[in-house]
Design a protein around this motif. Structure first.
Motif, PDB file in Angstrom:
ATOM      1  N   LEU A 176      -7.120   5.653 -13.141  1.00 21.68           N
ATOM      2  CA  LEU A 176      -7.536   4.267 -13.315  1.00 21.68           C
ATOM      3  C   LEU A 176      -9.004   4.233 -13.740  1.00 21.68           C
ATOM      4  O   LEU A 176      -9.816   5.016 -13.234  1.00 21.68           O
ATOM      5  CB  LEU A 176      -7.361   3.487 -12.009  1.00 21.68           C
ATOM      6  CG  LEU A 176      -5.936   3.363 -11.460  1.00 21.68           C
ATOM      7  CD1 LEU A 176      -5.953   2.639 -10.123  1.00 21.68           C
ATOM      8  CD2 LEU A 176      -5.045   2.624 -12.434  1.00 21.68           C
ATOM      9  N   GLN A 222       4.315   1.538 -12.074  1.00 23.18           N
ATOM     10  CA  GLN A 222       3.405   1.743 -13.204  1.00 23.18           C
ATOM     11  C   GLN A 222       2.325   2.758 -12.865  1.00 23.18           C
ATOM     12  O   GLN A 222       1.999   3.627 -13.663  1.00 23.18           O
ATOM     13  CB  GLN A 222       2.778   0.405 -13.598  1.00 23.18           C
ATOM     14  CG  GLN A 222       1.979   0.449 -14.884  1.00 23.18           C
ATOM     15  CD  GLN A 222       1.429  -0.920 -15.254  1.00 23.18           C
ATOM     16  OE1 GLN A 222       1.519  -1.856 -14.486  1.00 23.18           O
ATOM     17  NE2 GLN A 222       0.853  -1.033 -16.436  1.00 23.18           N
ATOM     18  N   ILE A 223       1.782   2.655 -11.679  1.00 20.42           N
ATOM     19  CA  ILE A 223       0.735   3.585 -11.233  1.00 20.42           C
ATOM     20  C   ILE A 223       1.409   4.656 -10.391  1.00 20.42           C
ATOM     21  O   ILE A 223       1.753   4.432  -9.234  1.00 20.42           O
ATOM     22  CB  ILE A 223      -0.353   2.850 -10.432  1.00 20.42           C
ATOM     23  CG1 ILE A 223      -0.943   1.696 -11.265  1.00 20.42           C
ATOM     24  CG2 ILE A 223      -1.450   3.819 -10.024  1.00 20.42           C
ATOM     25  CD1 ILE A 223      -1.940   0.845 -10.509  1.00 20.42           C
ATOM     26  N   SER A 272      -2.059   9.424 -11.599  1.00 22.02           N
ATOM     27  CA  SER A 272      -2.517   8.511 -12.656  1.00 22.02           C
ATOM     28  C   SER A 272      -4.041   8.374 -12.582  1.00 22.02           C
ATOM     29  O   SER A 272      -4.659   8.607 -11.542  1.00 22.02           O
ATOM     30  CB  SER A 272      -1.870   7.141 -12.498  1.00 22.02           C
ATOM     31  OG  SER A 272      -0.476   7.215 -12.692  1.00 22.02           O
ATOM     32  N   VAL A 279      -4.387   9.252  -6.745  1.00 21.25           N
ATOM     33  CA  VAL A 279      -4.795   8.550  -7.965  1.00 21.25           C
ATOM     34  C   VAL A 279      -6.261   8.860  -8.232  1.00 21.25           C
ATOM     35  O   VAL A 279      -7.077   8.890  -7.300  1.00 21.25           O
ATOM     36  CB  VAL A 279      -4.598   7.022  -7.819  1.00 21.25           C
ATOM     37  CG1 VAL A 279      -5.064   6.301  -9.067  1.00 21.25           C
ATOM     38  CG2 VAL A 279      -3.143   6.700  -7.551  1.00 21.25           C
ATOM     39  N   THR A 295      -2.478  -6.429  -8.548  1.00 20.34           N
ATOM     40  CA  THR A 295      -1.570  -5.289  -8.662  1.00 20.34           C
ATOM     41  C   THR A 295      -1.564  -4.494  -7.361  1.00 20.34           C
ATOM     42  O   THR A 295      -2.604  -4.161  -6.817  1.00 20.34           O
ATOM     43  CB  THR A 295      -2.000  -4.378  -9.824  1.00 20.34           C
ATOM     44  OG1 THR A 295      -2.028  -5.147 -11.033  1.00 20.34           O
ATOM     45  CG2 THR A 295      -1.029  -3.225  -9.991  1.00 20.34           C
ATOM     46  N   LEU A 353      -5.351   0.926 -17.107  1.00 22.47           N
ATOM     47  CA  LEU A 353      -4.489   2.111 -17.061  1.00 22.47           C
ATOM     48  C   LEU A 353      -3.950   2.347 -18.463  1.00 22.47           C
ATOM     49  O   LEU A 353      -3.270   1.502 -19.025  1.00 22.47           O
ATOM     50  CB  LEU A 353      -3.337   1.911 -16.073  1.00 22.47           C
ATOM     51  CG  LEU A 353      -2.298   3.045 -16.014  1.00 22.47           C
ATOM     52  CD1 LEU A 353      -2.939   4.316 -15.454  1.00 22.47           C
ATOM     53  CD2 LEU A 353      -1.098   2.653 -15.177  1.00 22.47           C
ATOM     54  N   LEU A 390      -0.682  -1.242  -4.941  1.00 22.01           N
ATOM     55  CA  LEU A 390      -0.554   0.212  -4.920  1.00 22.01           C
ATOM     56  C   LEU A 390       0.247   0.618  -3.687  1.00 22.01           C
ATOM     57  O   LEU A 390      -0.035   0.124  -2.585  1.00 22.01           O
ATOM     58  CB  LEU A 390      -1.940   0.876  -4.856  1.00 22.01           C
ATOM     59  CG  LEU A 390      -2.803   0.820  -6.110  1.00 22.01           C
ATOM     60  CD1 LEU A 390      -4.167   1.430  -5.822  1.00 22.01           C
ATOM     61  CD2 LEU A 390      -2.133   1.591  -7.230  1.00 22.01           C
TER      62      LEU A 390
END
Length: 343
Positions: free
Chosen positions: A70, A63-64, A68, A5, A57, A48, A59
């Motif tokens: 951030l 969604q992520i 991705s 990420v 949230t 995001l 990880l």
């Protein structure tokens, strides 16, 4: 597979976070590792694709996804003279004021990046193979095909009926580490080097699929693709993520193409001898024979006597078909009545 990420810090630096499949952490823990001062944690939040994320949230999640981006952004705090406390308010006023949480404003720059760096359907980062529709929306082909087969396409993409409505495109990857590119862009114009991030206009060529910038096509005037040198015409250019006017023009072109296809299909379904002058009569074997004097627009009326088998009397053969000869018989689908004097 490890989850990678990208994190954009408030000072516009890009950091790379790699998580092993067995690892998990919340955005609060991630924020704690990035900010040295614990008192400032509440002053920052993650987003995001322009949408704020709560600190709870976890990880990784759906969604992520892998690759991705951030964004760590500071919260805007009010200063003096902003119409705050006057000393006359009670505690109940503050409780009522903050009972309904106001949504954070969406950053237009993040919206733009999300539109150009992610699939328009799944919102996942673009990865090859990629396709566009006839309106210039860009997708991951796998996600679009799965939604099409499962009949789960949103209303705005219902014009996509099958593979014929998709245009396979070829994106040019930025050499080196993707995180070094400005705004997290991973693709670029292969001719001018402009980044595929929404700041510049890009076209996809339908005949070969290469994606090049409008600047490259303008500066190097050519009727052939600047990458593969395949010839193209103006209508082969499809603008990607165009303006409202450009999308409206593409939609009009798409509707005209559909109408033309329907017209051609109807034309192919009409008999070729219908309405043509000087066409021959239709023989029993289905072939045309040169002849004149055909009525009803050039098509001869079928008569059973004309196709009677060999060694058969034409009148007898034609009598099998009730429409071949007029008679005094009155007939229904259940019985036949004879005229008076013959019963």
């Amino acid at each position: 597979m490890d989850l990678q990420v990208f994190i954009r810090s408030p000072n516009h630096q890009t950091l790379t976070l790699t998580l092993e499949p067995t690892q998990s952490l919340t955005l609060h823990h991630l924020k704690s590792s990035l900010l040295p001062n614990p008192q400032s944690l509440s002053s920052f939040y993650f987003t995001l694709n322009g949408k704020p994320l709560p600190d709870s949230t976890l990880l990784p999640n759906r969604q992520i996804t892998h690759l991705s981006t951030l964004f760590l952004l500071p919260r805007l705090s009010a200063g003096g003279g902003d119409g705050g406390a006057t000393g006359a308010e009670s505690r109940d006023c503050y409780l009522k004021m903050y009972a309904v949480k106001k949504p954070d404003k969406v950053d237009p720059n993040e919206q733009r990046l999300g539109k150009w760096l992610n699939c328009a359907l799944s919102n996942e980062p673009l990865r090859e193979p990629c396709v566009i529709d006839k309106l210039g929306n860009i997708f991951n082909k796998e996600a679009l095909v799965e939604a099409l087969l499962g009949k789960k396409l949103p209303k705005e993409f219902r014009h996509i009926k099958g593979l014929k409505d998709m245009i396979n495109i070829k994106l040019s990857m930025i050499p080196g580490n993707e995180s070094d590119a400005a705004d997290g862009a991973r693709f670029q114009c292969p001719i001018s080097g402009l980044e595929f991030n929404g700041k510049y206009k890009f076209f996809a060529l339908k005949n070969c699929g290469h994606v090049v910038s409008a600047k490259a096509l303008k500066e190097v005037k050519s009727s052939a693709c600047l990458v593969c040198h395949k010839e193209f015409v103006e209508c082969d250019k499809v603008v990607i993520n165009g303006s409202e006017e450009e999308v409206a023009a593409l939609r009009e072109m798409m509707e005209e193409g559909k109408a033309k296809t329907v017209k051609e299909k109807k034309k192919r379904g009409i008999d070729v001898v219908d309405g043509e002058k000087g066409c021959g009569k239709l023989e029993a074997n289905g072939k045309l024979e040169n002849g004149k004097g055909l009525g009803n627009g050039g098509v001869k009326k079928f008569r059973a006597a004309d196709v009677a088998p060999a060694n058969a009397t034409k009148e007898v053969y034609a009598s099998i078909f009730t429409s071949s000869k007029k008679s005094d018989f009155k007939e229904t689908f259940t019985c036949r009545s004879l005229p008076i004097g013959r019963n």
